[in-house]
Scaffold this motif. Structure first.
Motif, PDB file in Angstrom:
ATOM      1  N   MET A   1     -15.339  10.660  -1.991  1.00  0.00           N
ATOM      2  CA  MET A   1     -15.393  10.648  -0.533  1.00  0.00           C
ATOM      3  C   MET A   1     -14.464  11.711   0.059  1.00  0.00           C
ATOM      4  N   MET A   2     -13.271  11.850  -0.502  1.00  0.00           N
ATOM      5  CA  MET A   2     -12.342  12.878  -0.007  1.00  0.00           C
ATOM      6  C   MET A   2     -12.877  14.273  -0.284  1.00  0.00           C
TER       7      MET A   2
ATOM      8  N   LYS B   1      -6.595  14.292   8.436  1.00  0.00           N
ATOM      9  CA  LYS B   1      -6.281  12.885   8.648  1.00  0.00           C
ATOM     10  C   LYS B   1      -7.483  12.004   8.322  1.00  0.00           C
ATOM     11  N   GLN B   2      -8.669  12.459   8.688  1.00  0.00           N
ATOM     12  CA  GLN B   2      -9.871  11.675   8.414  1.00  0.00           C
ATOM     13  C   GLN B   2     -10.201  11.688   6.925  1.00  0.00           C
ATOM     14  N   ILE B   3      -9.911  12.796   6.234  1.00  0.00           N
ATOM     15  CA  ILE B   3     -10.122  12.845   4.784  1.00  0.00           C
ATOM     16  C   ILE B   3      -9.254  11.795   4.100  1.00  0.00           C
ATOM     17  N   LYS B   4      -7.991  11.686   4.531  1.00  0.00           N
ATOM     18  CA  LYS B   4      -7.101  10.678   3.960  1.00  0.00           C
ATOM     19  C   LYS B   4      -7.636   9.275   4.214  1.00  0.00           C
ATOM     20  N   GLU B   5      -8.102   9.039   5.427  1.00  0.00           N
ATOM     21  CA  GLU B   5      -8.624   7.711   5.759  1.00  0.00           C
ATOM     22  C   GLU B   5      -9.845   7.368   4.914  1.00  0.00           C
ATOM     23  N   LEU B   6     -10.703   8.361   4.666  1.00  0.00           N
ATOM     24  CA  LEU B   6     -11.870   8.110   3.823  1.00  0.00           C
ATOM     25  C   LEU B   6     -11.442   7.794   2.393  1.00  0.00           C
ATOM     26  N   GLY B   7     -10.434   8.491   1.888  1.00  0.00           N
ATOM     27  CA  GLY B   7      -9.921   8.184   0.562  1.00  0.00           C
ATOM     28  C   GLY B   7      -9.352   6.780   0.489  1.00  0.00           C
TER      29      GLY B   7
ATOM     30  N   ILE C   1      -7.284  18.287  -3.675  1.00  0.00           N
ATOM     31  CA  ILE C   1      -8.690  18.549  -3.389  1.00  0.00           C
ATOM     32  C   ILE C   1      -8.844  19.816  -2.566  1.00  0.00           C
ATOM     33  N   GLU C   2      -7.919  20.088  -1.670  1.00  0.00           N
ATOM     34  CA  GLU C   2      -7.973  21.327  -0.901  1.00  0.00           C
ATOM     35  C   GLU C   2      -7.840  22.547  -1.814  1.00  0.00           C
ATOM     36  N   ARG C   3      -7.031  22.416  -2.876  1.00  0.00           N
ATOM     37  CA  ARG C   3      -6.852  23.537  -3.797  1.00  0.00           C
ATOM     38  C   ARG C   3      -8.035  23.665  -4.746  1.00  0.00           C
ATOM     39  N   ASN C   4      -8.439  22.547  -5.358  1.00  0.00           N
ATOM     40  CA  ASN C   4      -9.541  22.570  -6.319  1.00  0.00           C
ATOM     41  C   ASN C   4     -10.035  21.147  -6.548  1.00  0.00           C
TER      42      ASN C   4
ATOM     43  N   LEU D   1       0.800  -1.216   0.000  1.00  0.00           N
ATOM     44  CA  LEU D   1       0.000   0.000   0.000  1.00  0.00           C
ATOM     45  C   LEU D   1       0.837   1.273   0.000  1.00  0.00           C
ATOM     46  N   THR D   2       2.149   1.151  -0.106  1.00  0.00           N
ATOM     47  CA  THR D   2       3.014   2.332  -0.028  1.00  0.00           C
ATOM     48  C   THR D   2       2.649   3.367  -1.074  1.00  0.00           C
ATOM     49  N   ASN D   3       2.510   2.928  -2.330  1.00  0.00           N
ATOM     50  CA  ASN D   3       2.201   3.874  -3.408  1.00  0.00           C
ATOM     51  C   ASN D   3       0.807   4.467  -3.262  1.00  0.00           C
ATOM     52  N   VAL D   4      -0.134   3.667  -2.755  1.00  0.00           N
ATOM     53  CA  VAL D   4      -1.494   4.158  -2.563  1.00  0.00           C
ATOM     54  C   VAL D   4      -1.518   5.257  -1.500  1.00  0.00           C
ATOM     55  N   ILE D   5      -0.849   5.033  -0.384  1.00  0.00           N
ATOM     56  CA  ILE D   5      -0.828   6.024   0.692  1.00  0.00           C
ATOM     57  C   ILE D   5      -0.198   7.319   0.210  1.00  0.00           C
ATOM     58  N   GLU D   6       0.880   7.204  -0.552  1.00  0.00           N
ATOM     59  CA  GLU D   6       1.535   8.403  -1.100  1.00  0.00           C
ATOM     60  C   GLU D   6       0.588   9.152  -2.033  1.00  0.00           C
ATOM     61  N   SER D   7      -0.116   8.416  -2.893  1.00  0.00           N
ATOM     62  CA  SER D   7      -1.040   9.062  -3.828  1.00  0.00           C
ATOM     63  C   SER D   7      -2.194   9.734  -3.101  1.00  0.00           C
ATOM     64  N   ILE D   8      -2.753   9.064  -2.086  1.00  0.00           N
ATOM     65  CA  ILE D   8      -3.859   9.642  -1.325  1.00  0.00           C
ATOM     66  C   ILE D   8      -3.435  10.954  -0.698  1.00  0.00           C
ATOM     67  N   THR D   9      -2.232  10.988  -0.125  1.00  0.00           N
ATOM     68  CA  THR D   9      -1.742  12.222   0.505  1.00  0.00           C
ATOM     69  C   THR D   9      -1.696  13.366  -0.497  1.00  0.00           C
ATOM     70  N   ASN D  10      -1.182  13.106  -1.688  1.00  0.00           N
ATOM     71  CA  ASN D  10      -1.084  14.146  -2.711  1.00  0.00           C
ATOM     72  C   ASN D  10      -2.449  14.540  -3.251  1.00  0.00           C
ATOM     73  N   MET D  11      -3.376  13.588  -3.355  1.00  0.00           N
ATOM     74  CA  MET D  11      -4.709  13.917  -3.856  1.00  0.00           C
ATOM     75  C   MET D  11      -5.481  14.771  -2.850  1.00  0.00           C
ATOM     76  N   VAL D  12      -5.279  14.545  -1.560  1.00  0.00           N
ATOM     77  CA  VAL D  12      -5.925  15.392  -0.559  1.00  0.00           C
ATOM     78  C   VAL D  12      -5.469  16.840  -0.709  1.00  0.00           C
ATOM     79  N   GLU D  13      -4.177  17.040  -0.954  1.00  0.00           N
ATOM     80  CA  GLU D  13      -3.659  18.396  -1.153  1.00  0.00           C
ATOM     81  C   GLU D  13      -4.310  19.034  -2.383  1.00  0.00           C
TER      82      GLU D  13
END
Length: 541
Positions: free
Chosen positions: A307-308, A319-325, A276-279, A262-274
């Motif tokens: 979901m995110m 943190k919860q947004i990442k978990e939902l993603g 989503i915060e922008r647009n 899940l390493t690549n998935v966790i990294e991608s989720i983190t970047n996608m949350v950022e």
């Protein structure tokens, strides 16, 4: 003391410039269709009066004399101001002709350019042996990535301190002793009041706006708009492609009984949350434009992104947004243990076959038992994403407050994405029809207040919606406007005579651009997908 963000007033006191944040009835079923409306004319007041006895006003986003700045700690009291500035990275377009000329000067590329680049990327990334290649040779996206590479987080995130050291026993308790497990959970009351208490609206407002004091002592509120969606797509495109590859690898590993990484998935989720915060519109667009030939991968990414985005809209903690993603990506991994013939069956399934399909939740929990870096929130969300508040769900037939907020969000988004996406056995439905179907499940399958949040988040014209304007032109909504949801950015695809627009211009309706006849552009109505032969796959054709 009155709450300036939720001031209850009778409809007889409504005035132009007030921002209506809530009605005394659900928004769905009214002509407005979404939560949040800036009163701009007497006709809107008349409609409100015919529907409601009272409404709730948010003074912090009202305008003119009805504006009141939110209180700020350790700030001297200044005279109340009545100045609202809308900050935007794009300039108002006076008319269609000028919008075309200004467009090339103000940006290095347009949304139309992005569509063409994605088309070329899709063609250059044709599936090979069931796998999709990478579009990293794309010049526009590479240039954007190189410029902004420092902004992309490369570290692996384990959702901070929420990973369960006792994860295996936690999953086992869910599966083997659910009655005792439920009794130990904090109750979640399925009411609008309880739901809204979990939403940090103050944080949302603080992020969306900032207050400054002018030289003459007036407080000026500046609402920052999201960056242009085309810029954010270029920024997040490589991350999205990596997410597609990582999702595919998970499903393939599970199908072959290999250990998942899940390493690549966790990294991608983190970047996608950022992103989503922008647009949030950028990732939603990519999920529509970068479809693979595998419904499971597409659905997992769509659910994760939606979901995110909804959680971000509800101002939930990052943190919860990442978990939902994360939960959105993994909630259907148990289907890897079910035969493809049954998953893709076009005929009506039997009761016995449905019982087999329902086992995918148990299969997912079994797989999570032996997977590292899975938090308790992710496990709980996945275990509940098919539960319904009337007890008709599965696998535990939970009711009401037994279902967590994240579990209900997962079920609601899973349902919305299933309704609106094309499958081998069914064609997806239009957004409006999907919301009508979900509204029919209000307070039986899903909490009504949560449905209201989904409607407000999506708006009446979500991105990719086809619309007809008062000029006779047909366009596609490419970006929402967070302040005035009825005034999105629209790319004009067809001319008034419905012939193809060879060089589609983009108009931002919040700036009141003029039609060729001199009238302000307005949306007359939304159109069904594929109207006039248009679809997200051929806007650039």
């Amino acid at each position: 003391m009155n709450d300036i963000r939720r001031e209850k007033i009778p409809v007889s006191q409504l005035d132009i410039g007030m921002f209506v944040s809530e009605l005394d009835r659900p928004w769905l079923g009214t002509p407005f269709m979404l939560e949040g409306l800036l009163i701009e004319d007497s006709e809107q007041i008349a409609i409100m009066a015919s529907l409601c006895e009272y409404v709730y006003i948010d003074r912090t986003v009202s305008v003119g004399n009805h504006f009141t700045a939110p209180p700020k700690d350790q700030v001297a009291i200044k005279p109340d101001g009545a100045i609202i500035r809308i900050s935007s990275s794009t300039k108002p377009n006076k008319n269609l002709a000028s919008s075309k000329s200004n467009h090339s000067k103000e940006k290095s590329f347009s949304f139309f350019d992005v569509l063409k680049e994605i088309k070329e990327s899709n063609q250059n990334s044709a599936p090979t042996n069931g796998k999709n290649g990478s579009g990293e040779n794309n010049l526009m996206f590479n240039a954007q990535t190189n410029l902004r590479n420092d902004n992309i987080t490369n570290s692996v995130v384990n959702f901070e301190n929420d990973s369960f050291n006792e994860k295996t026993s936690f999953v086992s308790q869910i599966k083997s002793d659910f009655t005792n497990f439920i009794s130990a959970l904090p109750s979640w009351v399925g009411s609008q009041k309880k739901l809204k208490s979990s939403i940090d609206k103050n944080a949302l407002k603080a992020d969306a706006s900032k207050n400054i004091i002018s030289d003459d002592g007036y407080r000026i509120t500046i609402f920052e708009t999201a960056p242009p969606v085309e810029e954010e797509i270029a920024h997040i495109y490589p991350v999205y492609e990596k997410s597609q590859i990582a999702t595919r690898e998970i499903f393939e590993a599970l199908a072959e009984d290999r250990e998942i990484n899940l390493t690549n998935v966790i990294e991608s989720i983190t970047n996608m949350v950022e992103s989503i915060e922008r647009n949030p519109d950028a990732l939603i667009w990519l999920s529509k434009l970068k479809q693979t030939d595998n419904h499971a991968y597409n659905h997992a990414l769509n659910v994760s992104i939606m979901m995110m985005a909804l959680a971000n809209f509800m101002a939930m903690p990052k943190k919860q947004i990442k978990e939902l993603g994360f939960a959105g990506l993994l909630q259907d991994i148990g289907k890897a243990k079910i035969s493809p013939e049954l998953l893709h069956k076009q005929e009506k399934i039997t009761a016995e076959e449905f019982n087999v399909l329902k086992k995918h939740v148990d299969h997912a929990l079994t797989l999570l038992e032996v997977t590292d870096n899975i938090s308790g929130t992710v496990i709980l969300t996945i275990s509940q994403h098919h539960e319904r508040i009337d007890g008709s769900g599965y696998p535990y037939q939970l009711t009401g407050k037994q279902i967590s907020l994240t579990g209900q969000m997962a079920g609601l988004i899973d349902t919305y994405c299933a309704l609106t996406s094309n499958k081998v056995y069914a064609k997806g439905v239009y957004n409006q029809l999907a919301l009508e179907k979900i509204h029919a499940l209000r307070d039986t399958k899903f909490n009504g207040a949560l449905i209201d949040q989904l409607v407000q988040f999506l708006g009446i014209y979500p991105v990719s919606t086809l619309v007809e304007l008062n000029s006779g032109e047909v366009g596609v909504v490419i970006q929402q406007n967070s302040v005035r949801r009825m005034l999105p950015r629209v790319m004009l695809l067809l001319n008034p005579d419905k012939t193809k627009n060879e060089t589609p211009a983009t108009v931002d309706l919040i700036h009141s651009p003029k039609t060729p006849t001199g009238e302000p552009y307005q949306i007359l109505r939304g159109l069904a997908p594929d109207s006039y032969g248009l679809s997200a796959n051929n806007f650039y054709a």
